[in-house]
Design a protein around this motif. Structure first.
Motif, mmCIF file in Angstrom:
data_model
loop_
_atom_site.group_PDB
_atom_site.id
_atom_site.type_symbol
_atom_site.label_atom_id
_atom_site.label_comp_id
_atom_site.label_asym_id
_atom_site.label_seq_id
_atom_site.Cartn_x
_atom_site.Cartn_y
_atom_site.Cartn_z
ATOM 1 N N GLN A 65 0.856 -1.189 0.000
ATOM 2 C CA GLN A 65 0.000 0.000 0.000
ATOM 3 C C GLN A 65 0.891 1.238 0.000
ATOM 4 O O GLN A 65 1.972 1.214 0.607
ATOM 5 C CB GLN A 65 -0.870 -0.019 1.260
ATOM 6 C CG GLN A 65 -2.083 0.893 1.150
ATOM 7 C CD GLN A 65 -2.867 0.903 2.455
ATOM 8 O OE1 GLN A 65 -2.846 -0.071 3.209
ATOM 9 N NE2 GLN A 65 -3.546 1.989 2.712
ATOM 10 N N GLY A 66 0.432 2.295 -0.649
ATOM 11 C CA GLY A 66 1.188 3.534 -0.551
ATOM 12 C C GLY A 66 1.345 4.286 -1.855
ATOM 13 O O GLY A 66 0.777 3.902 -2.889
ATOM 14 N N ARG A 67 2.142 5.336 -1.765
ATOM 15 C CA ARG A 67 2.300 6.252 -2.893
ATOM 16 C C ARG A 67 3.730 6.780 -2.896
ATOM 17 O O ARG A 67 4.279 7.107 -1.835
ATOM 18 C CB ARG A 67 1.305 7.410 -2.713
ATOM 19 C CG ARG A 67 1.251 8.410 -3.838
ATOM 20 C CD ARG A 67 0.150 9.442 -3.532
ATOM 21 N NE ARG A 67 -0.071 10.350 -4.641
ATOM 22 C CZ ARG A 67 0.629 11.451 -4.856
ATOM 23 N NH1 ARG A 67 1.598 11.788 -4.024
ATOM 24 N NH2 ARG A 67 0.361 12.214 -5.903
ATOM 25 N N VAL A 68 4.331 6.839 -4.092
ATOM 26 C CA VAL A 68 5.654 7.458 -4.255
ATOM 27 C C VAL A 68 5.534 8.468 -5.384
ATOM 28 O O VAL A 68 4.990 8.145 -6.450
ATOM 29 C CB VAL A 68 6.745 6.418 -4.622
ATOM 30 C CG1 VAL A 68 8.106 7.085 -4.731
ATOM 31 C CG2 VAL A 68 6.798 5.287 -3.613
ATOM 32 N N ALA A 69 6.007 9.667 -5.150
ATOM 33 C CA ALA A 69 5.908 10.693 -6.198
ATOM 34 C C ALA A 69 7.136 11.591 -6.171
ATOM 35 O O ALA A 69 7.735 11.822 -5.117
ATOM 36 C CB ALA A 69 4.646 11.519 -5.997
ATOM 37 N N VAL A 108 3.669 10.928 -10.384
ATOM 38 C CA VAL A 108 3.415 9.812 -9.469
ATOM 39 C C VAL A 108 4.093 8.559 -10.035
ATOM 40 O O VAL A 108 3.827 8.158 -11.162
ATOM 41 C CB VAL A 108 1.896 9.578 -9.301
ATOM 42 C CG1 VAL A 108 1.645 8.379 -8.388
ATOM 43 C CG2 VAL A 108 1.232 10.828 -8.740
ATOM 44 N N TRP A 109 4.958 7.958 -9.244
ATOM 45 C CA TRP A 109 5.646 6.729 -9.670
ATOM 46 C C TRP A 109 4.870 5.494 -9.239
ATOM 47 O O TRP A 109 4.908 4.458 -9.902
ATOM 48 C CB TRP A 109 7.053 6.672 -9.056
ATOM 49 C CG TRP A 109 8.043 7.571 -9.712
ATOM 50 C CD1 TRP A 109 7.923 8.173 -10.922
ATOM 51 C CD2 TRP A 109 9.307 7.985 -9.186
ATOM 52 N NE1 TRP A 109 9.022 8.930 -11.186
ATOM 53 C CE2 TRP A 109 9.900 8.832 -10.143
ATOM 54 C CE3 TRP A 109 10.000 7.731 -8.015
ATOM 55 C CZ2 TRP A 109 11.146 9.410 -9.953
ATOM 56 C CZ3 TRP A 109 11.243 8.303 -7.825
ATOM 57 C CH2 TRP A 109 11.816 9.130 -8.789
ATOM 58 N N ARG A 116 -4.638 3.934 -6.930
ATOM 59 C CA ARG A 116 -5.006 4.240 -8.330
ATOM 60 C C ARG A 116 -4.409 3.229 -9.313
ATOM 61 O O ARG A 116 -4.550 3.393 -10.527
ATOM 62 C CB ARG A 116 -4.538 5.650 -8.682
ATOM 63 C CG ARG A 116 -5.332 6.729 -7.916
ATOM 64 C CD ARG A 116 -4.595 8.062 -7.899
ATOM 65 N NE ARG A 116 -4.348 8.601 -9.223
ATOM 66 C CZ ARG A 116 -3.470 9.572 -9.478
ATOM 67 N NH1 ARG A 116 -2.763 10.090 -8.481
ATOM 68 N NH2 ARG A 116 -3.302 10.014 -10.699
ATOM 69 N N GLY A 117 -3.726 2.231 -8.793
ATOM 70 C CA GLY A 117 -3.150 1.182 -9.653
ATOM 71 C C GLY A 117 -2.002 1.681 -10.521
ATOM 72 O O GLY A 117 -1.766 1.166 -11.616
ATOM 73 N N ILE A 118 -1.296 2.695 -10.050
ATOM 74 C CA ILE A 118 -0.153 3.233 -10.816
ATOM 75 C C ILE A 118 1.134 2.570 -10.317
ATOM 76 O O ILE A 118 1.379 2.513 -9.112
ATOM 77 C CB ILE A 118 -0.050 4.764 -10.653
ATOM 78 C CG1 ILE A 118 -1.302 5.444 -11.197
ATOM 79 C CG2 ILE A 118 1.209 5.300 -11.337
ATOM 80 C CD1 ILE A 118 -1.370 6.935 -10.897
#
Lengths: 228, 256
Positions: free
Chosen positions: B52-56, B61-62, B67-69
């Protein structure tokens, strides 16, 4: 007049068996590379039951007697066998008792010796180098050509020499898949077998010396790779 | 600015981290061995996938699990230096750097910047550890990365070489003005390089770990100084935790 070592060298039968062996190897050696490198990579890096199953299948010719391997292949590739029968009916291709059978025998016998060194080489540092290449923006095919192959080149070369040597000396599988039909499927190894049993020792001696010479060259080349 | 808010379940703990590294700054990730520092770096790089999570990086956004990115690592435009195996052994140094850069002038410039131009035709196996890591930095910078990630790049080097390379990394920070995340378990290196120091302990960010380790380190130094007779004694060292004592009491005596 009895055949001597040197007259054996000039006989049409000997020339045929040498030519046939060269034609078989001309197909088998590229197949070692084309099949052995991806298989070695898969078995070295992959995990899971499928990979384990492939590993066992590739390794079997190393531990099973060649006659047994040949017999099992005959059961699969024969005229009325599951694979051979389908190929004969759909494509009209006969795999056994002909040139294709000899190529299959050579590939089956040599492939395990091609796969093993590659399998060992792709473990260890290579994963880090593959990751590095992808970080540097390179695609998987580019990484394979520019990183994996050069990294494994000595192991690939060693595998090629070992597999070629093994395939050249192959008798058991070739006998069952090729049929040892004189003037059609008698490779050098099979011709030695035939010559011995028909008392043509000079012919057997010449061909054995020829194979010994080729094996010596392959062994020296193997030593030069540092993997022998 | 590089932002990462990530969760990944590992065999012995769950790694949860929320970090921010502005451009032109060095964020040092430190902490005990096996605490999740390298895993966090690999998640940011895209070599591993978070649960889970987000890297940008700025607006780009990487990775965003909601969002399935998941941008592949090769498209993230990062530079990464590992502790070892950071150069391809079958290529010369110049070819290693050129592997990442299409511009030959940039290769020459970077080798000059790190003072290793004379090694352009050398293979990694013939170079010292410090030269190899300088080469690895050149390679990482050759693709003009948008962020630089360093996984204990100096840990196998001797103290003097490590110090020199720290100086060069500070120069890189000024010249390239990109976010730099540097993993190390060396406290002095962390203190020397870090604009921000973040400790990862058992998968969580631990704001007290670094200070506690510094206290422990200072006490160890005081034991050595006391043994040499440079300071008189180190009170309360045994029994109490290294960070629970009175700092004043352990200061060197002033000579009168």
């Amino acid at each position: 007049m009895p055949e001597t070592f040197w007259t054996a060298a000039g006989s049409a039968e000997v020339a045929f068996s040498i030519g046939l062996t060269l034609r078989v190897m001309a197909l088998a050696v590229p197949l070692f590379f084309v099949l052995g490198v991806p298989l070695g990579y898969l078995l070295g890096r992959g995990r899971g039951r499928f990979v384990a199953l492939v590993d066992v299948a590739v390794s079997l010719p190393l531990v099973l007697p060649p006659m047994a391997v040949g017999f099992f292949l005959l059961l699969l590739l024969g005229r009325n066998a599951p694979i051979g029968g389908v190929l004969r009916e759909t494509l009209g291709v006969e795999l056994i008792f002909g040139f294709p059978g000899l190529v299959i025998a050579a590939v089956v016998a040599g492939l395990p010796l091609m796969v093993r060194p590659v399998q060992a080489a792709v473990r260890g540092d290579l994963l880090r180098l593959i990751e590095l290449s992808s970080v540097l923006g390179k695609s998987a095919p580019t990484t394979f050509v520019r990183v994996v192959l050069p990294h494994c080149r000595k192991s690939v070369a060693a595998g090629m020499f070992l597999a070629t040597g093994r395939a050249l000396g192959e008798v058991g599988v070739s006998l069952l898949l090729g049929g040892d039909i004189v003037g059609r499927t008698n490779t050098v190894s099979l011709e030695i077998y035939n010559a011995v049993f028909s008392g043509q020792f000079a012919r057997a001696g010449f061909l054995a010396a020829l194979l010994a010479g080729v094996s010596l060259v392959l062994t020296l080349l193997l030593k030069r790779t540092g993997r022998g | 600015m590089l932002t990462a808010c990530l969760v990944r379940r590992l065999p012995h703990f769950t790694l949860e981290a929320d970090i921010v590294c502005p451009a032109g700054k060095i964020l040092v990730l430190t902490g005990p061995s096996g605490s999740g520092k390298t895993t966090l770096l690999r998640l940011i790089a895209g070599l591993d996938t978070p649960h889970q999570g987000r890297v940008a990086l700025g607006e780009t956004v990487w990775c965003d699990t909601d969002r399935g990115i998941a941008v592949p690592v090769r498209r993230r435009g990062i530079g990464l230096v590992f502790q070892d195996a950071s150069l391809f052994p079958h290529l010369t140094l110049a070819r290693n750097v050129a592997y990442a850069a299409a511009d030959p002038a940039l290769v020459t410039e970077l080798l000059g910047l790190f003072g290793i131009s004379h090694l352009a035709d050398a293979y990694p196996a013939t170079m010292s550890g410090g030269e190899r890591q300088r080469g690895a930095l050149c390679q990482a910078l050759a693709r003009r990365p948008r962020a630089l990630l360093l996984d204990e790049p100096f840990s196998a080097l001797d103290a003097a070489t490590r110090l020199a390379l720290c100086g060069e990394l500070l120069r890189v920070r000024e010249l390239f003005a990109i976010p730099i995340i540097h993993v190390t378990h060396d406290l002095a290196e962390a203190a020397r390089l870090g604009d921000t120091i973040v400790a990862v302990n058992n998968g969580r960010l631990d704001p007290d770990w670094f200070e506690a380790q510094l206290d422990l380190h200072l006490r160890e130094q005081q034991v050595l100084l006391a043994r040499r007779g440079i300071i008189e004694a180190v009170p309360n060292l045994c029994g109490a935790g290294p960070w629970s004592g009175n700092r004043e009491s352990t200061r060197p005596r002033q000579s009168s």
